[in-house]
Motif scaffolding. Structure first.
Motif, short mmCIF file in Angstrom:
data_model
loop_
_atom_site.label_atom_id
_atom_site.label_comp_id
_atom_site.label_asym_id
_atom_site.label_seq_id
_atom_site.Cartn_x
_atom_site.Cartn_y
_atom_site.Cartn_z
N MET A 34 34.81 7.36 33.08
CA MET A 34 34.13 8.65 33.01
C MET A 34 35.12 9.80 32.90
O MET A 34 36.27 9.69 33.34
N GLY A 35 34.62 10.89 32.35
CA GLY A 35 35.46 12.07 32.24
C GLY A 35 34.65 13.33 32.44
O GLY A 35 33.42 13.32 32.33
N TRP A 36 35.34 14.39 32.74
CA TRP A 36 34.75 15.73 32.84
C TRP A 36 35.49 16.65 31.88
O TRP A 36 36.73 16.62 31.80
N PHE A 37 34.72 17.48 31.21
CA PHE A 37 35.25 18.48 30.30
C PHE A 37 34.55 19.80 30.58
O PHE A 37 33.51 19.83 31.23
N ARG A 38 35.11 20.87 30.05
CA ARG A 38 34.46 22.17 30.16
C ARG A 38 34.68 22.95 28.88
O ARG A 38 35.65 22.74 28.17
N GLN A 39 33.77 23.89 28.66
CA GLN A 39 33.88 24.73 27.48
C GLN A 39 33.44 26.14 27.82
O GLN A 39 32.29 26.36 28.23
N ALA A 40 34.35 27.06 27.66
CA ALA A 40 34.06 28.48 27.87
C ALA A 40 33.67 29.10 26.53
O ALA A 40 34.05 28.59 25.46
N PRO A 41 32.94 30.21 26.55
CA PRO A 41 32.52 30.85 25.29
C PRO A 41 33.71 31.17 24.41
O PRO A 41 34.71 31.74 24.87
N GLY A 42 33.63 30.77 23.15
CA GLY A 42 34.67 31.07 22.20
C GLY A 42 35.90 30.19 22.30
O GLY A 42 36.89 30.43 21.59
N LYS A 43 35.85 29.19 23.18
CA LYS A 43 37.01 28.32 23.36
C LYS A 43 36.64 26.88 23.05
O LYS A 43 35.48 26.50 23.04
N GLU A 44 37.67 26.07 22.82
CA GLU A 44 37.45 24.65 22.57
C GLU A 44 37.14 23.93 23.89
O GLU A 44 37.48 24.40 24.97
#
Length: 124
Positions: A34-44
């Motif tokens: 399993m993994g966790w990722f995040r994405q902020a507005p305008g970013k990859e």
């Protein structure tokens, strides 16, 4: 196949904590790393944490190392992300992801299934 549903996001002040959960459907959760990722507005989308099938090995990027901890409960079919000492730059939509097989992976392309995400907002 596996379906993933994240929960536990919300708004918190800088320095606070949140614990995200990711519940997986099916009886074969333990075969997936399993993994966790995040994405902020305008970013990859950015890698946050990874955990192997048994939960004995984890990996974090420097940006969250020492503040975030991932764990899993293969009986409850759930993976967790404990986030402490949160900063405004941690604000993003957080996603959990599953990949067939074992081993730790840090790129989007390594993962086969994704949840819809949960919003985390950290105010200063």
């Amino acid at each position: 196949q596996v379906q993933l549903v994240e929960s536990g996001g919300g708004a918190v002040q800088a320095g606070g904590s949140l614990r995200l959960s990711c519940a997986a459907s099916g009886r074969t959760f333990s075969i997936y790393a399993m993994g966790w990722f995040r994405q902020a507005p305008g970013k990859e989308r950015e890698f946050v944490a990874a955990i192997n099938r048994s939960g004995t090995s984890t990996y974090y990027p420097d940006s969250v190392k020492g503040r975030f901890t991932t764990s899993r409960d293969n009986v409850k079919n759930t993976v967790y992300l404990q986030m402490n000492s949160l900063k405004p730059e941690d604000t993003a939509v957080y996603y959990c992801a599953a990949r067939r097989g074992d081993g730790l992976a840090m790129t989007n392309y390594d993962y086969d299934y994704w949840g819809l995400g949960t919003q985390v907002t950290v105010s200063s």
